[in-house]
Structure formats: structure tokens, C-alpha cells
Design an enzyme around this catalytic site. Structure first.
Site, PDB file in Angstrom:
ATOM      1  CE1 TYR A  94      40.705  -1.109  65.040  1.00 17.31           C
ATOM      2  CE2 TYR A  94      39.365  -0.591  66.962  1.00 17.31           C
ATOM      3  CZ  TYR A  94      39.777  -1.485  65.996  1.00 17.31           C
ATOM      4  OH  TYR A  94      39.256  -2.757  65.988  1.00 17.31           O
ATOM      5  CD  GLU A 136      36.589  -3.891  67.334  1.00 16.61           C
ATOM      6  OE1 GLU A 136      36.886  -2.901  68.031  1.00 16.61           O
ATOM      7  OE2 GLU A 136      37.408  -4.491  66.607  1.00 16.61           O
TER       8      GLU A 136
END
Length: 403
Positions: A94, A136
Site C-alpha cells: 500500500y 485484510e
């Protein structure tokens, strides 16, 4: 995020509607130029087709439109989270994406990308990344907490390779270490990673598990793709057909996906598929049969002809043994003999099925090409079916937003 930053994000919605795909194309080109090793993680076929860029543009737009209450996007976050965990996306990825996304906004918008707008989008992306990372993490925890669960890429051996039709072949995949597998939820998929010599890259693709849940193996049923200029998805499928044989080793991640049977069902079930879209529905059907589901089960399938009709014998055997199971099959080309045996001709159309009973609060599962799903969804809604009871799985990046 501050109130002012949220207002700035909302103000960029018109720009995203007009230039979203331009932005995401620039983003991917930039990221792959600076960090080409990431091509091994991303499906380059979806890049080539433009589907991934469009899907990301739609997701960014949806996030901007709902910046005041991103919680409403949790179904989308969940779906994307399942895909990310199946590809072993981790928090550090990310940071890379965020760096190139903010830089792309600045480069595409130019002078319009004021410091205030860039700060707002940096805050917005950080908020979204934290939301995704947290969700997640819970999905990874669920995978490891399952009996025989794991995360990451695990070697599997091809124990059996079985032709299901002239173009669909099943692969029975057992852990190479001789261990057991986590029981998948009917409808879920596994990710497979293969080195493609044509691209000199590792490439991943998701395949629905077509077997009933068990602790021993996963079965995937793969369609051979025909054509001159195949994308990466077609290359992977054809590589399996042409070069992967029994006893070969493949790398898989644990089952993922939210297109599954609801935990509690007490109404009729309608499994509607086009072509190879029947694969996740086969897992659902086998699970229902094994658990002696008492309500009506309708299997509705369309394909080109008998030669490509996969699992035909298996379905006929299920029909013989279960009085609550009916199947309705459409062939693009049906012979007189086919028609005598109940095969319908043409594109699958629920309105052309004699005496088909559609419960308004029954459960409807759709899988196939995007246009197929869209038609069946709209036909069901036109027939009075509640959208909340229509579930669908679109192969590849999510492009449809029907519910």
C-alpha cells in the site's frame, strides 16, 4: 481527515468522472516503470485489456463519492480484500501504491492539483489503505484459523487431469507435502501462480473451485482459450492445458472470495451459468446435494453445443437421484434430437423455460461473462425477483455494479 479535506475530495468527483481512467492508466504506467518487478504480482492481461484501469477508476470514484461515510463501501472492500489476500498483498504494498497514486494525481491534473488537494488525497488514501489493511488482516487471520489453513503461496501436485468437455479440463490439486487443505466455501476461488516464458514473468490468475468442500484436494476446471492474440489470462489457461501434466507442481494460495452460499437458506435455489461460469456453481450444487437440501434446486445453463457442455454426465446423474433437482439447458445450436430431450435452443432466456417457477424470495446465483450476468440479472428483476437475493460472480476485475 478534516472536514475541509473531505469537501476537497468531494469537489474532485466531477474530475474523476471525466478523467478517472486517464489517471489510473497513468498510475499503472508510472508504477511499472519505476518498479517493474511488480509486473510479477499484477495480472498483465487485465492491464492489456484496460479492465484493471477501469475497475480502479470506478473504485476511486466510489470512494470519493462516499468519503464522508466510507463504511457504506464495506461490501466492495470485502470483495477487493479477498482478491488481495489471494494474491498475497501485504501492508508494504500500500505504501508503494500510495506514492505513485499521489504522484499521478499531481502529474495528470497539473496546476489544478493544488497542495491542499494533494494533502487531502494523501489523507484520503491513508484512510482507505488503513481500512483495507485492517480488513485484510482479519481475512488472513480467518485463513490461518481454519482447519489446515495457511497464507502465502503453497506448492500443490496435480494428481489427476480430466477432460470435462472438448475445451474444459479439470485439475485435481493435492498439497505437495502430503498434508491436508482447508475446506473452501462453495463458490470460492484459489489463486494460481505460473511463470509464463512468453512474458518472462510470474503471473497469477484466479480459478473457481469446482469440487465440493473437502480436506483432501481442490479441483479447478479450466477452459482452453482460442484465438491469435491471447491475453495473460488465456496464456495461463492454455499453459495448464498444454504443459501441465499429472505429478507437476503448481503454487496456490488459500481459497478466497465472497460469492458463496448464505449460511441459512430455506428457499429454492437457482444456479444460472454461461459457459465455464458453471464452475463455482458446480461446487455449490454438490454441497447442496451432499447436505440433502430439501428445497427446489434449478440448474439453468447455456453453452454453444453438446461438445463443450461440461459435467453433462455428472448433472444427469444428480438429476436421476434427486427429485428436487431440475436442469434447463440451452445450446446455441440444438439438433432435433437435443430438442426431443429437452434442450432449448438459443441464448439462455429464463422467459423461454416452460413451467419455470421463480420464487420472489428464492436464491439466485449467476456466473458467466459480464453481458450474460447483466442480462440474467435484469431479466430476474423484471420477473419480480428482489435484487437482494441475486448474487453474481464476475470473472476478472469487477466491472458490474448491479445490486
Amino acid at each position: 481527515m478534516t472536514t475541509e479535506q473531505k469537501l476537497l475530495i468531494t469537489a474532485t468527483v466531477p474530475v474523476l468522472k471525466e478523467n478517472g481512467v486517464v489517471l489510473t492508466k497513468h498510475f499503472y504506467n508510472r508504477m511499472f516503470t519505476h518498479q517493474p518487478e511488480l509486473k510479477n504480482m499484477f495480472n498483465m492481461g487485465n492491464q492489456q485489456s484496460g479492465k484493471q484501469q477501469t475497475a480502479l477508476a470506478m473504485a476511486v470514484l466510489a470512494y470519493a463519492e462516499n468519503i464522508a461515510n466510507p463504511a457504506v463501501l464495506m461490501p466492495v472492500v470485502d470483495r477487493i480484500g479477498h482478491k488481495h489476500t489471494s494474491l498475497e498483498i501485504r501492508p508494504e504494498h500500500y505504501q508503494i501504491v500510495g506514492k505513485h497514486l499521489i504522484a499521478s494525481i499531481q502529474e495528470v491534473l497539473g496546476e489544478a492539483a493544488t497542495p491542499e488537494i494533494l494533502d487531502a488525497w494523501t489523507a484520503a488514501y491513508t484512510q482507505l489503505a488503513n481500512l483495507m489493511i485492517g480488513h485484510e488482516a482479519s481475512l488472513y487471520e480467518q485463513q490461518t484459523s481454519r482447519v489446515n489453513g495457511w497464507t502465502g503461496w503453497r506448492p500443490f501436485k496435480v494428481k489427476n487431469k480430466v477432460d470435462e468437455s472438448t475445451e474444459i479440463t479439470s485439475f485435481y490439486l493435492y498439497p505437495a507435502d502430503g498434508g491436508k487443505v482447508a475446506r473452501h466455501l462453495p463458490g470460492q476461488y484459489i489463486s494460481m501462480r505460473i511463470f509464463l516464458p512468453e512474458l518472462s514473468l510470474n503471473q497469477s490468475r484466479q480459478y473457481s473451485v469446482s469440487s465440493a468442500p473437502n480436506y483432501d484436494y481442490y479441483r479447478i476446471s479450466v477452459k482452453r482459450e482460442i484465438g491469435q492474440n491471447l491475453d495473460t489470462n488465456g496464456m495461463i489457461s492454455n499453459h495448464l492445458h498444454d504443459f501441465v501434466n499429472e505429478n507437476d507442481i503448481l503454487e496456490l494460495t488459500a481459497p478466497a472470495g465472497s460469492f458463496t452460499l448464505p449460511e441459512k437458506m430455506n428457499k429454492s435455489v437457482h444456479l444460472i451459468s454461461g459457459g465455464v461460469g458453471l464452475t463455482p456453481l458446480m461446487s455449490m450444487l454438490q454441497c447442496l446435494i451432499e447436505n440433502n437440501y430439501k428445497e427446489q434446486i434449478n440448474w439453468i445453463h447455456g453453452c454453444r453445443n453438446e461438445a463443450v457442455h461440461a459435467f453433462k454426465g455428472d448433472l444427469e446423474a444428480i438429476a436421476e437421484k434427486n427429485s428436487n433437482f431440475n436442469q434447463h439447458v440451452f445450446y446455441d445450436q440444438a439438433t432435433a434430437n437435443h430438442k426431443e430431450n429437452g434442450i432449448l435452443e438459443g441464448f439462455l432466456d429464463i422467459s423461454n423455460i416452460p413451467a419455470l417457477s421463480l420464487e420472489q424470495d428464492g436464491h439466485y446465483f449467476l456466473c458467466g461473462p459480464s453481458k450474460f450476468i447483466e442480462k440474467q440479472f435484469n431479466d430476474l428483476v423484471a420477473a419480480g425477483i428482489n435484487k437482494d437475493f441475486i448474487y453474481y460472480e464476475e470473472f476478472g476485475p469487477q466491472m458490474l455494479n448491479l445490486n
